[in-house]
Design a protein around this motif. Structure first.
Motif, PDB file in Angstrom:
ATOM      1  N   LEU A   1       0.852  -1.183   0.000  1.00 31.34           N
ATOM      2  CA  LEU A   1       0.000   0.000   0.000  1.00 31.34           C
ATOM      3  C   LEU A   1       0.891   1.238   0.000  1.00 31.34           C
ATOM      4  N   ASP A   2       0.525   2.231  -0.803  1.00 32.11           N
ATOM      5  CA  ASP A   2       1.285   3.477  -0.820  1.00 32.11           C
ATOM      6  C   ASP A   2       0.771   4.366   0.309  1.00 32.11           C
ATOM      7  N   ALA A   3       1.101   3.940   1.524  1.00 31.78           N
ATOM      8  CA  ALA A   3       0.753   4.657   2.753  1.00 31.78           C
ATOM      9  C   ALA A   3       1.867   4.338   3.738  1.00 31.78           C
ATOM     10  N   TYR A   4       1.759   4.846   4.948  1.00 31.79           N
ATOM     11  CA  TYR A   4       2.768   4.529   5.947  1.00 31.79           C
ATOM     12  C   TYR A   4       2.483   3.166   6.565  1.00 31.79           C
ATOM     13  N   GLY A   5       3.542   2.460   6.952  1.00 30.02           N
ATOM     14  CA  GLY A   5       3.366   1.152   7.550  1.00 30.02           C
ATOM     15  C   GLY A   5       4.572   0.730   8.356  1.00 30.02           C
ATOM     16  N   ILE A   6       4.332  -0.213   9.248  1.00 30.90           N
ATOM     17  CA  ILE A   6       5.398  -0.784  10.066  1.00 30.90           C
ATOM     18  C   ILE A   6       5.256  -2.302  10.034  1.00 30.90           C
ATOM     19  N   HIS A   7       6.297  -2.992   9.586  1.00 27.93           N
ATOM     20  CA  HIS A   7       6.359  -4.450   9.676  1.00 27.93           C
ATOM     21  C   HIS A   7       7.050  -4.735  11.009  1.00 27.93           C
ATOM     22  N   SER A   8       6.275  -5.041  12.016  1.00 28.34           N
ATOM     23  CA  SER A   8       6.791  -4.961  13.388  1.00 28.34           C
ATOM     24  C   SER A   8       7.201  -6.325  13.941  1.00 28.34           C
ATOM     25  N   ILE A   9       6.876  -6.564  15.202  1.00 33.25           N
ATOM     26  CA  ILE A   9       7.366  -7.720  15.944  1.00 33.25           C
ATOM     27  C   ILE A   9       6.257  -8.763  16.053  1.00 33.25           C
ATOM     28  N   HIS A  10       6.666 -10.014  16.125  1.00 31.96           N
ATOM     29  CA  HIS A  10       5.707 -11.116  16.168  1.00 31.96           C
ATOM     30  C   HIS A  10       4.701 -10.946  17.316  1.00 31.96           C
ATOM     31  N   GLY A  11       3.435 -10.758  16.956  1.00 30.95           N
ATOM     32  CA  GLY A  11       2.363 -10.679  17.945  1.00 30.95           C
ATOM     33  C   GLY A  11       2.184  -9.338  18.615  1.00 30.95           C
ATOM     34  N   ARG A  12       3.098  -8.392  18.361  1.00 28.99           N
ATOM     35  CA  ARG A  12       3.073  -7.129  19.112  1.00 28.99           C
ATOM     36  C   ARG A  12       2.479  -5.963  18.334  1.00 28.99           C
ATOM     37  N   ALA A  13       1.922  -6.226  17.176  1.00 26.44           N
ATOM     38  CA  ALA A  13       1.354  -5.133  16.386  1.00 26.44           C
ATOM     39  C   ALA A  13       0.298  -4.338  17.160  1.00 26.44           C
ATOM     40  N   PRO A  14      -0.610  -4.971  17.929  1.00 31.37           N
ATOM     41  CA  PRO A  14      -1.595  -4.172  18.677  1.00 31.37           C
ATOM     42  C   PRO A  14      -0.958  -3.226  19.689  1.00 31.37           C
ATOM     43  N   ALA A  15       0.174  -3.624  20.285  1.00 35.11           N
ATOM     44  CA  ALA A  15       0.848  -2.759  21.256  1.00 35.11           C
ATOM     45  C   ALA A  15       1.433  -1.530  20.564  1.00 35.11           C
ATOM     46  N   ILE A  16       2.065  -1.736  19.415  1.00 36.48           N
ATOM     47  CA  ILE A  16       2.633  -0.609  18.669  1.00 36.48           C
ATOM     48  C   ILE A  16       1.522   0.295  18.163  1.00 36.48           C
ATOM     49  N   ALA A  17       0.443  -0.314  17.679  1.00 36.52           N
ATOM     50  CA  ALA A  17      -0.697   0.468  17.190  1.00 36.52           C
ATOM     51  C   ALA A  17      -1.334   1.283  18.305  1.00 36.52           C
ATOM     52  N   THR A  18      -1.343   0.740  19.514  1.00 33.05           N
ATOM     53  CA  THR A  18      -1.884   1.474  20.661  1.00 33.05           C
ATOM     54  C   THR A  18      -1.100   2.756  20.895  1.00 33.05           C
ATOM     55  N   GLY A  19       0.227   2.651  20.864  1.00 33.68           N
ATOM     56  CA  GLY A  19       1.055   3.831  21.045  1.00 33.68           C
ATOM     57  C   GLY A  19       0.794   4.886  19.988  1.00 33.68           C
ATOM     58  N   LEU A  20       0.626   4.463  18.738  1.00 33.41           N
ATOM     59  CA  LEU A  20       0.341   5.392  17.658  1.00 33.41           C
ATOM     60  C   LEU A  20      -1.022   6.051  17.829  1.00 33.41           C
ATOM     61  N   ALA A  21      -2.024   5.254  18.200  1.00 36.37           N
ATOM     62  CA  ALA A  21      -3.378   5.791  18.349  1.00 36.37           C
ATOM     63  C   ALA A  21      -3.458   6.816  19.468  1.00 36.37           C
ATOM     64  N   VAL A  22      -2.723   6.570  20.563  1.00 35.51           N
ATOM     65  CA  VAL A  22      -2.762   7.482  21.705  1.00 35.51           C
ATOM     66  C   VAL A  22      -2.049   8.793  21.391  1.00 35.51           C
ATOM     67  N   THR A  23      -0.902   8.706  20.726  1.00 36.40           N
ATOM     68  CA  THR A  23      -0.079   9.895  20.517  1.00 36.40           C
ATOM     69  C   THR A  23      -0.381  10.635  19.225  1.00 36.40           C
ATOM     70  N   ARG A  24      -1.047   9.960  18.274  1.00 43.61           N
ATOM     71  CA  ARG A  24      -1.301  10.584  16.974  1.00 43.61           C
ATOM     72  C   ARG A  24      -2.771  10.437  16.585  1.00 43.61           C
ATOM     73  N   PRO A  25      -3.643  11.287  17.132  1.00 39.10           N
ATOM     74  CA  PRO A  25      -5.058  11.222  16.768  1.00 39.10           C
ATOM     75  C   PRO A  25      -5.316  11.573  15.305  1.00 39.10           C
ATOM     76  N   ASP A  26      -4.289  12.120  14.622  1.00 39.36           N
ATOM     77  CA  ASP A  26      -4.455  12.473  13.210  1.00 39.36           C
ATOM     78  C   ASP A  26      -4.193  11.286  12.284  1.00 39.36           C
ATOM     79  N   LEU A  27      -4.001  10.094  12.848  1.00 41.39           N
ATOM     80  CA  LEU A  27      -3.767   8.901  12.041  1.00 41.39           C
ATOM     81  C   LEU A  27      -4.968   7.964  12.068  1.00 41.39           C
ATOM     82  N   SER A  28      -5.209   7.312  10.940  1.00 43.91           N
ATOM     83  CA  SER A  28      -6.122   6.169  10.887  1.00 43.91           C
ATOM     84  C   SER A  28      -5.244   4.931  10.995  1.00 43.91           C
ATOM     85  N   VAL A  29      -5.335   4.223  12.130  1.00 40.60           N
ATOM     86  CA  VAL A  29      -4.394   3.146  12.446  1.00 40.60           C
ATOM     87  C   VAL A  29      -5.056   1.785  12.223  1.00 40.60           C
TER      88      VAL A  29
END
Length: 353
Positions: free
Chosen positions: A75-103
């Motif tokens: 997808l031509d958007a921002y993304g993170i290929h993160s850690i096994h099983g931890r995507a919800p934790a990383i997404a939580t941090g983004l959602a809390v600190t960046r309300p201007d993102l659709s996560v």
């Protein structure tokens, strides 16, 4: 207007020029096995995302590890290929600190329900403002065919040569047991149904959980074929809010109340008033949970559509509200950090102690 009146992306900047699917397609070669259900999901997502009217610079896709987790590359958007099983934790941090993102979180049945199970249920419980897409092919594909937490009992795989003795998760029951405010299921080959579910999930403010049933042609080929053949309508229970739950080629089957749960009955054998009318917006969590129990591991019946969509303050909205309140009580100044260090939980030990 209260937080509960918002949609998921009210704070996300909108694009001035409407997008097309090609505008959200990256230059990366798509590298999944031929026939993989991930292709259909990707094509559906590329076609659907422009409807949201959001700037692609404010779209964030977070994945874990697995075949599905290659999704952000395409997808031509921002993304993170993160850690096994931890995507919800990383997404939580983004959602809390960046309300201007659709996560968005893209994960698989192994990634989300095995090593990532704890992160998944707490993201749902907290009602973090993220959309979680769980691709379920009932197998570990990337690591070459071991059984997963959704593999059926008796499944013969490389890691269960005599057949699995594990009882699989009912994914929707798990999500609803974690008090997900939005829970839905779709089938990869049902483009219309998948798009409808994605649209509803994207607009939901809070944790939206979507399971997508999809085929792995290499290590679990044909796992959902019974839901695609001529008699599939005898098995698929499609939910539409406000409509009686009937299914079958001629609506010959229906869903009725049965004690504390729900059951399938012959439409001709029950009164029209006894047929359950689907209510996705009810605050009664037991109803949605009862719907989830109609689906079984043998795929005799599989319920698709939006099970539940209710309003509750999201975790990130609550955190930001507390931060605003704290700042109003005591505006930040040059001594703020020292004030915190010298707060009420510190004391001085005098001589002789």
């Amino acid at each position: 207007m209260t937080d509960l009146d918002f949609t998921a992306f009210d704070d996300v900047p909108k694009t001035d020029v409407p997008y097309k699917a090609k505008d959200l397609t990256s230059d990366q070669e798509v590298r999944w096995c031929p026939g993989c259900g991930d292709y259909v999901i990707l094509a559906t997502m590329r076609s659907f995302l422009p409807e949201l009217g959001l700037r692609r610079e404010n779209l964030m896709f977070v994945s874990g590890i697995g075949c599905s987790s290659r999704f952000p590359y395409y997808l031509d958007a921002y993304g993170i290929h993160s850690i096994h099983g931890r995507a919800p934790a990383i997404a939580t941090g983004l959602a809390v600190t960046r309300p201007d993102l659709s996560v968005w979180v893209v994960t698989g049945d192994g990634d989300a329900l095995s090593i990532g199970g704890n992160h998944l249920i707490h993201a749902l419980r907290r009602n973090v403002n993220i959309t979680i897409l769980l691709f379920n092919n009932r197998i570990y594909g990337l690591t070459k065919g071991q059984y997963s937490p959704t593999s059926e009992v008796g499944k013969v795989t490389k890691s269960t040569p005599m057949g699995s003795v594990d009882h699989p998760f009912n994914t929707l029951s798990l999500a609803l047991g974690a008090e997900a405010t939005f829970a839905a299921r779709a089938l990869d080959s049902d483009r219309k149904g998948l798009t409808e579910v994605l649209r509803a999930a994207a607009q939901h403010r809070g944790a939206a959980f979507v399971e997508i049933l999809q085929d792995c042609p290499i290590f679990n080929d044909g796992s959902f074929d019974v839901l695609r053949k001529d008699n599939a309508e005898q098995r698929l229970i499609r939910l539409t809010h406000g409509e009686p739950i009937r299914f079958g080629n001629d609506a010959e089957f229906c869903v009725v109340r049965d004690g504390f749960g729900l059951a399938v009955a012959q439409t001709a054998d029950v009164a029209a008033t006894d047929i359950v009318v689907h209510d996705a917006y009810t605050d009664d969590p037991e109803y949605a949970y009862a719907l989830s129990r109609l689906s079984d591991q043998d795929l005799q019946h599989v319920v698709t559509g939006v099970y539940r969509s209710v309003a509750r303050q999201s975790y990130d909205d609550g955190v930001r509200a507390q931060l605003r309140e704290a700042a109003e009580r005591k505006p930040l100044g040059p001594d703020s950090l020292q004030d915190l260090l010298d707060g009420r939980e510190t004391w001085t030990v005098g001589p002789g102690r």
